[in-house]
Design a protein around this motif. Sequence first.
Motif, PDB file in Angstrom:
ATOM      1  N   LEU A 128      -5.733 -20.455  -8.295  1.00 15.81           N
ATOM      2  CA  LEU A 128      -5.960 -20.175  -6.842  1.00 15.81           C
ATOM      3  C   LEU A 128      -4.769 -18.807  -6.744  1.00 15.81           C
ATOM      4  CD1 LEU A 128      -6.328 -20.987  -4.261  1.00 15.81           C
ATOM      5  CD2 LEU A 128      -4.518 -22.042  -4.099  1.00 15.81           C
ATOM      6  N   VAL A 129      -5.474 -18.080  -6.061  1.00 14.20           N
ATOM      7  CA  VAL A 129      -4.158 -16.750  -5.710  1.00 14.20           C
ATOM      8  C   VAL A 129      -3.882 -16.385  -4.401  1.00 14.20           C
ATOM      9  CG1 VAL A 129      -4.026 -14.496  -6.399  1.00 14.20           C
ATOM     10  CG2 VAL A 129      -5.887 -15.595  -8.024  1.00 14.20           C
ATOM     11  N   SER A 130      -2.285 -16.716  -4.703  1.00  8.41           N
ATOM     12  CA  SER A 130      -1.044 -16.587  -3.527  1.00  8.41           C
ATOM     13  C   SER A 130      -1.655 -15.497  -2.528  1.00  8.41           C
ATOM     14  CB  SER A 130      -0.282 -16.688  -3.418  1.00  8.41           C
ATOM     15  OG  SER A 130       0.682 -18.117  -4.963  1.00  8.41           O
ATOM     16  N   THR A 131      -1.795 -15.983  -1.335  1.00  5.16           N
ATOM     17  CA  THR A 131      -1.739 -14.173  -0.313  1.00  5.16           C
ATOM     18  C   THR A 131      -0.498 -13.518  -0.739  1.00  5.16           C
ATOM     19  OG1 THR A 131      -1.015 -15.845   1.822  1.00  5.16           O
ATOM     20  CG2 THR A 131      -2.956 -15.645   2.124  1.00  5.16           C
ATOM     21  N   ALA A 132      -0.531 -12.292  -0.446  1.00  5.96           N
ATOM     22  CA  ALA A 132       1.071 -11.717  -0.847  1.00  5.96           C
ATOM     23  C   ALA A 132       1.532 -10.081   0.020  1.00  5.96           C
ATOM     24  CB  ALA A 132       0.697 -11.255  -2.598  1.00  5.96           C
ATOM     25  N   THR A 133       2.180  -9.781   0.260  1.00  4.06           N
ATOM     26  CA  THR A 133       2.751  -8.764   0.833  1.00  4.06           C
ATOM     27  C   THR A 133       3.142  -7.467   0.151  1.00  4.06           C
ATOM     28  OG1 THR A 133       4.308  -9.554   1.662  1.00  4.06           O
ATOM     29  CG2 THR A 133       2.132  -9.466   3.618  1.00  4.06           C
ATOM     30  N   ILE A 134       3.321  -6.668   0.070  1.00  2.00           N
ATOM     31  CA  ILE A 134       3.888  -5.399  -0.005  1.00  2.00           C
ATOM     32  C   ILE A 134       5.660  -6.122   0.173  1.00  2.00           C
ATOM     33  CG2 ILE A 134       5.633  -2.910  -0.261  1.00  2.00           C
ATOM     34  CD1 ILE A 134       2.664  -1.873   0.330  1.00  2.00           C
ATOM     35  N   ASP A 135       6.253  -6.466   1.106  1.00  2.01           N
ATOM     36  CA  ASP A 135       7.235  -6.419   1.150  1.00  2.01           C
ATOM     37  C   ASP A 135       7.825  -7.947   0.383  1.00  2.01           C
ATOM     38  OD1 ASP A 135       8.313  -4.850   2.825  1.00  2.01           O
ATOM     39  OD2 ASP A 135       7.508  -6.286   4.314  1.00  2.01           O
ATOM     40  N   SER A 136       7.274  -9.370   0.031  1.00  2.00           N
ATOM     41  CA  SER A 136       6.676 -10.475  -0.823  1.00  2.00           C
ATOM     42  C   SER A 136       7.373 -10.135  -1.905  1.00  2.00           C
ATOM     43  CB  SER A 136       5.781 -11.177  -0.414  1.00  2.00           C
ATOM     44  OG  SER A 136       4.823 -10.665  -1.098  1.00  2.00           O
ATOM     45  N   VAL A 137       6.397  -9.760  -2.791  1.00  2.00           N
ATOM     46  CA  VAL A 137       5.992  -8.898  -4.488  1.00  2.00           C
ATOM     47  C   VAL A 137       7.815  -8.123  -4.489  1.00  2.00           C
ATOM     48  CG1 VAL A 137       4.929  -7.437  -5.698  1.00  2.00           C
ATOM     49  CG2 VAL A 137       3.876  -8.758  -4.385  1.00  2.00           C
ATOM     50  N   LYS A 138       8.055  -7.285  -3.206  1.00  2.00           N
ATOM     51  CA  LYS A 138       9.226  -6.972  -4.222  1.00  2.00           C
ATOM     52  C   LYS A 138      10.311  -7.834  -3.377  1.00  2.00           C
ATOM     53  CE  LYS A 138      11.906  -2.175  -2.565  1.00  2.00           C
ATOM     54  NZ  LYS A 138      12.081  -1.443  -1.077  1.00  2.00           N
ATOM     55  N   GLN A 139      10.144  -8.380  -2.757  1.00  2.00           N
ATOM     56  CA  GLN A 139      11.967  -9.688  -2.985  1.00  2.00           C
ATOM     57  C   GLN A 139      11.344 -11.078  -4.162  1.00  2.00           C
ATOM     58  OE1 GLN A 139      10.471 -11.716   0.293  1.00  2.00           O
ATOM     59  NE2 GLN A 139      11.770  -9.650   1.822  1.00  2.00           N
ATOM     60  N   THR A 140       9.877 -10.269  -4.799  1.00  2.00           N
ATOM     61  CA  THR A 140       9.914 -11.813  -6.451  1.00  2.00           C
ATOM     62  C   THR A 140      10.553 -10.617  -6.739  1.00  2.00           C
ATOM     63  OG1 THR A 140       7.785 -11.418  -6.294  1.00  2.00           O
ATOM     64  CG2 THR A 140       8.154 -13.408  -4.718  1.00  2.00           C
ATOM     65  N   TRP A 141       9.734 -10.260  -7.644  1.00  2.00           N
ATOM     66  CA  TRP A 141       9.575  -8.497  -8.558  1.00  2.00           C
ATOM     67  C   TRP A 141      10.535  -8.504  -9.138  1.00  2.00           C
ATOM     68  CZ3 TRP A 141       7.926 -10.146 -12.918  1.00  2.00           C
ATOM     69  CH2 TRP A 141       7.074 -11.250 -13.484  1.00  2.00           C
ATOM     70  N   GLY A 142      11.112  -7.376  -7.202  1.00  2.00           N
ATOM     71  CA  GLY A 142      12.503  -5.982  -7.323  1.00  2.00           C
ATOM     72  C   GLY A 142      11.814  -4.854  -8.011  1.00  2.00           C
ATOM     73  N   PHE A 143       9.782  -4.508  -8.252  1.00  2.00           N
ATOM     74  CA  PHE A 143       9.592  -3.619  -8.937  1.00  2.00           C
ATOM     75  C   PHE A 143       9.802  -2.121  -7.730  1.00  2.00           C
ATOM     76  CE2 PHE A 143       5.832  -6.049 -10.959  1.00  2.00           C
ATOM     77  CZ  PHE A 143       7.006  -5.854 -11.823  1.00  2.00           C
ATOM     78  N   GLN A 144      10.474  -1.041  -8.014  1.00  2.00           N
ATOM     79  CA  GLN A 144      10.647   0.040  -7.668  1.00  2.00           C
ATOM     80  C   GLN A 144       9.169   1.017  -7.470  1.00  2.00           C
ATOM     81  OE1 GLN A 144      13.517   2.593  -9.481  1.00  2.00           O
ATOM     82  NE2 GLN A 144      13.453   0.992 -10.670  1.00  2.00           N
ATOM     83  N   ASP A 145       7.959   0.587  -7.875  1.00  2.00           N
ATOM     84  CA  ASP A 145       7.208   0.442  -7.462  1.00  2.00           C
ATOM     85  C   ASP A 145       5.816   0.462  -6.610  1.00  2.00           C
ATOM     86  OD1 ASP A 145       7.097  -0.297  -9.699  1.00  2.00           O
ATOM     87  OD2 ASP A 145       5.526   1.068 -11.013  1.00  2.00           O
ATOM     88  N   VAL A 146       6.119  -0.966  -6.532  1.00  2.00           N
ATOM     89  CA  VAL A 146       5.746  -1.763  -5.382  1.00  2.00           C
ATOM     90  C   VAL A 146       4.597  -1.335  -4.444  1.00  2.00           C
ATOM     91  CG1 VAL A 146       7.096  -2.700  -3.342  1.00  2.00           C
ATOM     92  CG2 VAL A 146       5.539  -4.568  -4.303  1.00  2.00           C
ATOM     93  N   ALA A 147       4.078   0.018  -3.891  1.00  2.00           N
ATOM     94  CA  ALA A 147       4.065   1.067  -3.020  1.00  2.00           C
ATOM     95  C   ALA A 147       3.590   1.227  -3.464  1.00  2.00           C
ATOM     96  CB  ALA A 147       4.800   1.834  -1.992  1.00  2.00           C
ATOM     97  N   LYS A 148       3.154   0.928  -4.721  1.00  2.00           N
ATOM     98  CA  LYS A 148       2.092   2.102  -5.330  1.00  2.00           C
ATOM     99  C   LYS A 148       0.848   0.613  -5.940  1.00  2.00           C
ATOM    100  CE  LYS A 148       4.306   5.505  -7.043  1.00  2.00           C
ATOM    101  NZ  LYS A 148       5.032   6.415  -8.901  1.00  2.00           N
TER     102      LYS A 148
END
Length: 465
Positions: free
Chosen positions: A377-397
């Motif tokens: 099962l794969v969760s729904t996600a947004t750019i903000d949610s990924v940035k808040q969890t992983w903290g990736f600087q290039d999440v927009a890519k």
Amino acid sequence: MFPSRRPAILLSLVTLLLASLTGCADSPAGKNLEQSLAADPKLKDNAIAFEQSATDPKAQNQTLAQLPSDFPSEIPQYPLAQLQQVTPPTAQSDGNSTTRWTSADPVNLVQNFYQKQFQDSNWQLLSQPTVDEVGGTFEARQNDLKVKVSIQPIQSNGTNTGSSSATPSPSQAAGEQNSGAATELTIEYVRDRSDTAAQPTANATPLAPTPTPTPTAQPTATPQANNPTNTSNSLVFSDINKAPTELRSHITDLAQLGVLALNPGGSKQNSSATSTQFEPNKPISHREFARWLIATNNQIYANNPAKQIRLATDSSQPTFQDIPRTDPDFPAIQGLAEAGLIPSPLSGDSTAVLFRPGAALTREQMLVWKLPLDTRLVSTATIDSVKQTWGFQDVAKIDPKALRSVLTDFQNGDTSNIRRVFGYTTLFQPKKSVTRAEAAATLWYFGTQNEGISAKEVLQAKPQQ
């Protein structure tokens, strides 16, 4: 008549002057006049010094050192550094060649440059400076090339504040001070032509002994078509030492399972060969990862048919235009598409009409293909949610279709694919190619942190079967 007498008058004056000089040559006035007309001795000394500086190589500036012709092109060179000294390999240096450089840039800029270059170029970092350390030493390896980069600040008086293998001479220190150098870096390098001659460093984890292949287990009720692997022909790769230290055990375990010994169509490599080249740092293609993915999943779940991926049959309608029924990997690739594990028109992606079997697999593609087999099962996600969890600087890519897989992988804690394969990182680099070693590390474990199974656990259970 007066102009005709001028030559006679001038001649008389010259004669009188010469007579005066001759008569008073020994007088003080004569000596003063002689000294005033003599050549300046300082000009003569300066001419000799200038001539010596032009011919004596010791007097030349140290920045005129020439880079050796055999200097490896793979080693990153700081663009604003000047070469100061070249030391050829000697018996005392264990065959290492050494180059010494200086730069007017501060230490942190030089250190960040080499940190990024080694990571982006897929170097195996054996040791590196700590986060709070000013300067320090990088030790890295790529194939048969081993390099050591020591970075230290230089004080205002031209001396190195850190330890160095060689103390600069006064002329060298003066040259560095005059050039405004703020950083000194020393690059030592050596090529190891043998695959087994490399000695592990103090910070490198030694390669564990390769487990002895176990006898083939008795056939189970699982259909052979769904488990196209055979552990009796497991491989021992001769170039395993070229893989990153942290990933070697993963490659070894999968090799013992036999899932890395498959050629297109499920045919085995030469079973009489006891070793082969794995090429761990080579990018893996779509075709090869699809083959490994379905083979590893079905081998790990050999006793659980409900979690196996069914191979497609010849009667299946091809999903991808570039993977016809005659393609040797058609059963695996078509099977992944029919299971909805890879993007295709069957999964609602009308743009994915080509599989591109020879293209290099990217990091975000690897997660999209693998995560459904981990969590189901794969969760729904947004750019903000990924940035808040992983903290990736290039999440927009990251491709929007891959954001869900990246976020779901975070929820697996230390068993997540990203942490296992790439370690700690603040850059995901979603479009970067995945190496064969990284792909093997991804497939080493299936499941979540609470419920999963590794290739090592499967190997340990083999004798009990």
